[in-house]
Design a protein around this motif. Structure first.
Motif, PDB file in Angstrom:
ATOM      1  N   PHE A   1     -30.921 -36.178  22.264  1.00 48.62           N
ATOM      2  CA  PHE A   1     -31.518 -37.702  23.377  1.00 48.62           C
ATOM      3  C   PHE A   1     -30.885 -38.807  22.385  1.00 48.62           C
ATOM      4  CE2 PHE A   1     -35.002 -35.050  25.232  1.00 48.62           C
ATOM      5  CZ  PHE A   1     -35.769 -36.476  26.326  1.00 48.62           C
ATOM      6  N   HIS A   2     -31.152 -40.087  22.183  1.00 53.44           N
ATOM      7  CA  HIS A   2     -30.538 -41.111  22.037  1.00 53.44           C
ATOM      8  C   HIS A   2     -31.640 -42.524  21.835  1.00 53.44           C
ATOM      9  CE1 HIS A   2     -27.238 -41.280  25.365  1.00 53.44           C
ATOM     10  NE2 HIS A   2     -26.416 -40.461  24.008  1.00 53.44           N
ATOM     11  N   THR A   3     -32.085 -42.083  20.382  1.00 45.12           N
ATOM     12  CA  THR A   3     -33.037 -43.308  19.827  1.00 45.12           C
ATOM     13  C   THR A   3     -33.308 -43.541  18.525  1.00 45.12           C
ATOM     14  OG1 THR A   3     -33.790 -40.843  18.050  1.00 45.12           O
ATOM     15  CG2 THR A   3     -34.493 -40.229  20.187  1.00 45.12           C
ATOM     16  N   CYS A   4     -33.946 -44.304  18.242  1.00 46.64           N
ATOM     17  CA  CYS A   4     -33.646 -45.041  16.810  1.00 46.64           C
ATOM     18  C   CYS A   4     -32.881 -46.436  17.410  1.00 46.64           C
ATOM     19  CB  CYS A   4     -33.651 -44.474  15.547  1.00 46.64           C
ATOM     20  SG  CYS A   4     -34.007 -45.735  14.116  1.00 46.64           S
ATOM     21  N   GLY A   5     -33.370 -47.384  18.143  1.00 47.15           N
ATOM     22  CA  GLY A   5     -32.175 -49.029  18.821  1.00 47.15           C
ATOM     23  C   GLY A   5     -31.886 -48.919  19.848  1.00 47.15           C
ATOM     24  N   ALA A   6     -32.678 -49.618  20.924  1.00 45.76           N
ATOM     25  CA  ALA A   6     -32.857 -50.080  21.903  1.00 45.76           C
ATOM     26  C   ALA A   6     -31.411 -50.254  23.105  1.00 45.76           C
ATOM     27  CB  ALA A   6     -33.651 -51.272  22.507  1.00 45.76           C
ATOM     28  N   TYR A   7     -30.351 -49.710  22.374  1.00 42.02           N
ATOM     29  CA  TYR A   7     -29.102 -49.512  23.146  1.00 42.02           C
ATOM     30  C   TYR A   7     -28.767 -47.858  22.536  1.00 42.02           C
ATOM     31  CZ  TYR A   7     -28.037 -49.374  17.681  1.00 42.02           C
ATOM     32  OH  TYR A   7     -28.417 -49.106  16.713  1.00 42.02           O
ATOM     33  N   PRO A   8     -27.685 -47.845  23.982  1.00 39.68           N
ATOM     34  CA  PRO A   8     -26.631 -46.437  23.460  1.00 39.68           C
ATOM     35  C   PRO A   8     -25.342 -46.020  22.637  1.00 39.68           C
ATOM     36  CG  PRO A   8     -26.060 -47.468  25.227  1.00 39.68           C
ATOM     37  CD  PRO A   8     -26.623 -48.754  24.941  1.00 39.68           C
ATOM     38  N   PRO A   9     -25.645 -45.806  21.601  1.00 43.01           N
ATOM     39  CA  PRO A   9     -26.217 -44.304  21.588  1.00 43.01           C
ATOM     40  C   PRO A   9     -28.098 -44.759  20.682  1.00 43.01           C
ATOM     41  CG  PRO A   9     -24.602 -44.584  19.915  1.00 43.01           C
ATOM     42  CD  PRO A   9     -24.198 -45.308  20.463  1.00 43.01           C
ATOM     43  N   GLY A  10     -28.191 -45.242  20.156  1.00 46.35           N
ATOM     44  CA  GLY A  10     -29.156 -45.792  19.569  1.00 46.35           C
ATOM     45  C   GLY A  10     -28.216 -44.742  17.998  1.00 46.35           C
ATOM     46  N   GLU A  11     -29.253 -44.217  16.815  1.00 46.60           N
ATOM     47  CA  GLU A  11     -28.617 -44.378  15.742  1.00 46.60           C
ATOM     48  C   GLU A  11     -29.606 -42.059  15.302  1.00 46.60           C
ATOM     49  OE1 GLU A  11     -26.218 -45.359  14.003  1.00 46.60           O
ATOM     50  OE2 GLU A  11     -26.945 -47.399  14.907  1.00 46.60           O
ATOM     51  N   ILE A  12     -30.616 -41.956  15.850  1.00 48.81           N
ATOM     52  CA  ILE A  12     -30.827 -40.812  15.930  1.00 48.81           C
ATOM     53  C   ILE A  12     -31.127 -40.351  16.583  1.00 48.81           C
ATOM     54  CG2 ILE A  12     -33.035 -38.854  15.041  1.00 48.81           C
ATOM     55  CD1 ILE A  12     -34.075 -41.305  12.795  1.00 48.81           C
ATOM     56  N   SER A  13     -30.594 -39.076  16.616  1.00 47.96           N
ATOM     57  CA  SER A  13     -30.388 -38.190  17.936  1.00 47.96           C
ATOM     58  C   SER A  13     -31.524 -36.761  17.711  1.00 47.96           C
ATOM     59  CB  SER A  13     -28.819 -37.411  17.998  1.00 47.96           C
ATOM     60  OG  SER A  13     -28.954 -36.122  19.133  1.00 47.96           O
ATOM     61  N   LEU A  14     -31.885 -36.688  18.744  1.00 52.16           N
ATOM     62  CA  LEU A  14     -32.808 -35.633  19.037  1.00 52.16           C
ATOM     63  C   LEU A  14     -32.250 -34.594  19.592  1.00 52.16           C
ATOM     64  CD1 LEU A  14     -36.198 -37.097  20.007  1.00 52.16           C
ATOM     65  CD2 LEU A  14     -35.301 -36.605  18.052  1.00 52.16           C
ATOM     66  N   ASN A  15     -32.370 -33.517  18.971  1.00 53.86           N
ATOM     67  CA  ASN A  15     -30.770 -32.051  19.405  1.00 53.86           C
ATOM     68  C   ASN A  15     -31.951 -31.083  19.846  1.00 53.86           C
ATOM     69  OD1 ASN A  15     -27.938 -33.097  19.403  1.00 53.86           O
ATOM     70  ND2 ASN A  15     -29.524 -33.392  17.019  1.00 53.86           N
ATOM     71  N   VAL A  16     -32.414 -30.050  21.330  1.00 56.14           N
ATOM     72  CA  VAL A  16     -32.413 -29.075  22.205  1.00 56.14           C
ATOM     73  C   VAL A  16     -31.461 -28.258  22.334  1.00 56.14           C
ATOM     74  CG1 VAL A  16     -33.854 -28.841  23.647  1.00 56.14           C
ATOM     75  CG2 VAL A  16     -34.026 -30.563  23.458  1.00 56.14           C
ATOM     76  N   LEU A  17     -31.893 -27.294  21.705  1.00 55.75           N
ATOM     77  CA  LEU A  17     -31.261 -25.614  22.114  1.00 55.75           C
ATOM     78  C   LEU A  17     -31.754 -24.928  23.041  1.00 55.75           C
ATOM     79  CD1 LEU A  17     -29.043 -24.194  20.515  1.00 55.75           C
ATOM     80  CD2 LEU A  17     -30.589 -23.320  19.601  1.00 55.75           C
TER      81      LEU A  17
END
Length: 370
Positions: A297-313
């Motif tokens: 996921f692209h999170t923290c910031g209303a733009y891509p790619p945001g600043e914090i990535s949520l990663n799912v394995l």
């Protein structure tokens, strides 16, 4: 260098310069390399790409750039060099940092996510670029047409929704990625649920702040509703760490701290990352995401790619009940439209039969901070 490896490396470079960049003999290619020596890009990669480019009849020029911790547009000297060239190839993080920007994108530009000679010589680098471009379009269409998308993972991820607009309207990158690693980002606005995080939260490759990652000791559930993170569930320590990290990054850049922009998953089973993510989070974040075992996921910031990535394995992604991803395995054979593509590209079919399993896991098999 071993003869077979050299042959595969040349094959990967041809795939980059001919199949992806569509260069022809006599054209000028600018190779932008990174002057940092922190183990992100293999310095030998520049020499190998340069050598094969010369053999292909291309005129090459190299241009070194330092790592910019914060996103900046290319300096005037680099812009002038890019305008003079027929194609620019980024062997530097700068290309990734500006991948969503339209400024100075009028000339052909390629970002290499093959970070070293081994990756370029592997199936990740050598399988025909156009085959994965075709595959991406098939997956984009399947995702866009689904009435319900349901994503789960063994750690507890569970969210549902649909694509509210055609993927052709989603803000994909303005530069070409090499190799093709992910389908177009899916807006989070029509999804809701929880994303399970184990090991860490880390950056997206946009800005390089410090600390760039924070440790998650157990399992943290990040709850979201549309484009908003609504809360965290887990141990008190992990919840506090996540909140502190989000607040730190959001305040540092004056951005919408808890915004959820979009998500997508890897589509290239030849993408292998053999080193544990915790040894170099920035490098891991900039390459391993292309394997189908990872969704982010692209999170923290209303733009891509945001600043914090949520990663799912090991995600399972069900489109109207059809598990196109099943525990991290992309079952492209379940799309009837893929049959012709798999038949036309034996190398593509082969890599799906024997997908790379290493995506930065620690010895325990999970993503870990240390």
């Amino acid at each position: 260098m071993h003869t077979h490896l050299q042959q595969r490396l040349e094959e990967g470079t041809r795939n980059l310069l001919i199949n992806c960049a569509e260069c022809t003999p006599g054209q000028k290619v600018l190779l932008v390399y990174e002057t940092e020596n922190d183990g992100y890009y293999d310095p030998a990669l520049l020499d190998e790409v340069h050598k094969t480019a010369e053999h292909l009849g291309l005129i090459t020029q190299s241009y070194g750039v330092p790592l910019a911790r914060d996103v900046t547009d290319p300096d005037d000297n680099l812009v002038a060099k890019m305008l003079e060239a027929d194609c620019t190839v980024f062997l530097a993080r700068l290309g990734d940092q500006i991948r969503f920007r339209t400024k100075d994108a009028s000339k052909k530009q390629i970002i290499s996510y093959a970070l070293d000679c081994e990756m370029l010589a592997s199936p990740f680098g050598t399988i025909d670029y156009s085959a994965f471009e075709d595959l991406k379009q098939l997956i984009n269409a399947a995702v866009a047409s689904a009435k319900e998308i349901h994503v789960t993972c063994p750690a507890g991820t569970d969210f549902k929704g649909k694509v509210g607009q055609a993927t052709s309207q989603i803000g994909d990158v303005t530069r070409k990625r090499f190799p093709v690693s992910v389908f177009a980002p899916v807006p989070a606005s029509d999804f809701r649920g929880s994303v399970a995080q184990r090991g860490f939260l880390t950056g997206t490759g946009s800005h390089y702040y410090s600390p760039w990652s924070c440790e998650i000791e157990d399992t943290l559930l990040v709850n979201f509703d549309g484009s908003r993170i609504t809360g965290f569930e887990g141990s008190a320590k992990d919840v506090a760490a996540a909140r502190a990290h989000y607040e730190f990054v959001g305040n540092k850049y004056g951005i919408d701290t808890y915004y959820v922009h979009s998500w997508h998953a890897g589509i290239h089973p030849g993408c292998e990352y053999k080193t544990a993510a915790g040894r170099h989070f920035e490098r891991w974040s900039g390459s391993a995401f292309g394997n189908p075992r990872l969704l982010h996921f692209h999170t923290c910031g209303a733009y891509p790619p945001g600043e914090i990535s949520l990663n799912v394995l090991d995600p399972s992604i069900r489109l109207d009940g059809l598990a196109l991803w099943e525990n991290g395995i992309l079952r492209i054979d379940r799309l009837p439209e893929s049959a012709a593509l798999l038949e036309a590209s034996p190398d593509l079919a082969k890599v799906f039969q024997s997908p790379a399993a290493m995506v930065g896991q620690a010895a325990c098999g999970n993503l870990r901070y240390r």
